[in-house]
Write a protein that holds these residues in place. Structure first.
Motif, short mmCIF file in Angstrom:
data_model
loop_
_atom_site.label_atom_id
_atom_site.label_comp_id
_atom_site.label_asym_id
_atom_site.label_seq_id
_atom_site.Cartn_x
_atom_site.Cartn_y
_atom_site.Cartn_z
N VAL A 1 0.76 -1.18 0.12
CA VAL A 1 -0.48 -0.10 0.46
C VAL A 1 0.86 1.32 0.24
O VAL A 1 1.78 1.32 0.88
CB VAL A 1 -1.11 0.46 1.51
N ILE A 2 0.56 2.01 -1.13
CA ILE A 2 1.55 3.27 -1.22
C ILE A 2 0.83 4.34 -0.21
O ILE A 2 -0.18 4.63 -0.55
CB ILE A 2 1.51 3.79 -2.42
N LEU A 3 2.07 5.52 0.24
CA LEU A 3 1.47 6.45 1.49
C LEU A 3 1.90 7.50 0.93
O LEU A 3 3.94 7.39 0.27
CB LEU A 3 1.66 6.06 2.71
N ALA A 4 1.19 8.28 1.09
CA ALA A 4 1.79 9.89 0.58
C ALA A 4 2.65 10.44 1.61
O ALA A 4 1.49 10.41 2.96
CB ALA A 4 1.01 10.87 -0.72
N ALA A 5 4.02 10.75 1.89
CA ALA A 5 4.72 11.07 3.19
C ALA A 5 3.63 12.69 3.30
O ALA A 5 4.19 13.33 4.78
CB ALA A 5 5.74 11.31 2.86
N ASP A 6 3.66 13.24 2.06
CA ASP A 6 3.15 15.17 2.47
C ASP A 6 1.54 14.52 2.80
O ASP A 6 0.85 15.88 2.78
CB ASP A 6 3.31 15.42 0.87
N ASP A 7 0.45 13.67 3.49
CA ASP A 7 -0.72 13.39 2.98
C ASP A 7 -1.17 12.78 4.45
O ASP A 7 -1.25 11.85 4.83
CB ASP A 7 -1.28 12.60 1.86
N GLU A 8 -1.18 14.03 5.13
CA GLU A 8 -1.63 13.57 6.94
C GLU A 8 -2.85 12.67 7.31
O GLU A 8 -2.59 11.40 8.04
CB GLU A 8 -1.69 14.65 7.87
N PRO A 9 -3.82 13.51 6.43
CA PRO A 9 -5.20 11.66 6.26
C PRO A 9 -4.62 10.39 6.25
O PRO A 9 -4.98 9.51 6.77
CB PRO A 9 -6.51 12.13 5.86
N GLU A 10 -4.02 10.18 4.53
CA GLU A 10 -4.25 9.25 4.29
C GLU A 10 -2.69 7.80 5.44
O GLU A 10 -3.15 7.21 5.78
CB GLU A 10 -3.34 9.39 2.85
N LEU A 11 -1.71 8.54 5.51
CA LEU A 11 -0.93 8.20 6.78
C LEU A 11 -1.78 7.57 7.54
O LEU A 11 -1.23 6.87 7.75
CB LEU A 11 0.37 9.41 7.19
N ARG A 12 -2.56 8.42 8.00
CA ARG A 12 -3.55 7.58 9.48
C ARG A 12 -4.28 7.00 9.53
O ARG A 12 -4.41 5.66 9.49
CB ARG A 12 -4.48 8.91 9.92
N ARG A 13 -5.38 6.75 7.67
CA ARG A 13 -5.90 6.01 7.36
C ARG A 13 -4.52 4.29 7.31
O ARG A 13 -5.24 3.40 7.64
CB ARG A 13 -6.27 6.19 5.88
N ALA A 14 -3.62 4.63 7.04
CA ALA A 14 -2.80 3.23 6.78
C ALA A 14 -2.90 1.99 8.22
O ALA A 14 -3.23 1.10 8.08
CB ALA A 14 -1.57 3.86 6.67
#
Ligand code: ZN
Ligand code: ZN
Length: 263
Positions: A38-51
């Motif tokens: 699963v790719i996470l964008a380091a500049d995308d806080e919500p995406e990092l949280r949804r991990a």
């Protein structure tokens, strides 16, 4: 599927799956998927949280974290910020097994090219320091991509050209440099004739398969939101093109995934 399959590149921590992640993961398991990167964008806080939600549903997922070339422009004032964000996100996510996706995208040109180049190169240095393979995104930027890979000696970091859409010459170049090639749903498109040639050419020990969900749904789902279960259609298409059993392709791609990312 009576055999395990791996989606080596998807974005299921994205907002597209917020409402039905459980069902998406259920269909992936039913299709035989044992892992997904699963790719996470380091500049995308919500995406990092949804991990964390993704791991709760599917503990076998692993992550690659990076700053995409589309987002590189956010760091125009100082590319050190990109490296700091990626390093912090990796430190916070113990299931990280790759650094990416990173690279150059001159098709959309959403970030200034010189900034894309710096952010790409600096993240390769970070990957070396962190001992992580890289996940490369490159579009209409072949010569600059290979120049940066050479300057940074990225071959010994290792990694994969994800969603490979280059021609045969570029495929040879990437393979000669020691990288893996990952094929996505585009390989199922009847008109992707050159990519069909690439699918026949990639040595079995350098091949990965992916969905790049939510993008690039394979035939017969074109235009719909993609999901990891459909990596099966990618495996089937690659197998058909190569004249091999789907199980052979899926098993080789799985072995390569484990060797490259050590999940
Ligand atoms: Zn990409
Ligand atoms: Zn992607």
């Amino acid at each position: 599927m009576g055999f395990p399959v791996i989606d080596s590149h998807c974005h299921i921590a994205g907002p597209e799956y917020a409402d039905d992640l459980k069902a998406v993961v259920g269909r992936a398991r039913d299709a035989g998927l044992v892992h997904a990167m699963v790719i996470l964008a380091a500049d995308d806080e919500p995406e990092l949280r949804r991990a964390a939600d993704v791991v709760a549903q599917w503990p076998e997922v692993r992550f690659a974290i990076g700053v995409h070339p589309h987002a590189a422009g956010k760091y125009s004032a100082g590319v050190d910020g990109a490296v700091r964000d990626v390093d912090a996100a990796i430190a916070a996510q113990p299931l990280t097994r790759g650094l990416g996706e990173i690279g150059l995208d001159y098709h959309y040109d959403l970030s200034p090219r010189d900034v894309q180049q710096q952010v790409f190169a600096r993240q390769i240095e970070l990957a070396r320091a962190r001992r992580l393979p890289i996940v490369i995104h490159t579009r209409e930027a072949e010569s600059d991509t290979f120049a940066i890979l050479a300057e940074t000696a990225a071959a010994d970091v290792g990694g994969v050209f994800h969603c490979f859409t280059g021609d045969l010459a570029m495929a040879h170049r990437a393979l000669d440099a020691g990288f893996h090639l990952s094929l996505a749903g585009i390989v199922t498109f009847p008109r992707a004739v050159e990519l069909h040639e690439v699918a026949r050419l990639v040595p079995l020990d350098r091949l990965l398969i992916e969905t790049d969900s939510p993008f690039l749904s394979p035939v017969p789902y074109r235009g719909k939101r993609n999901e990891p279960a459909r990596v099966v259609q990618v495996a089937e298409a690659v197998a058909r093109l190569r004249g091999e059993a789907t199980e052979v392709v899926a098993t080789a791609a799985g072995d390569n995934f484990r060797r490259l990312f050590n999940p």
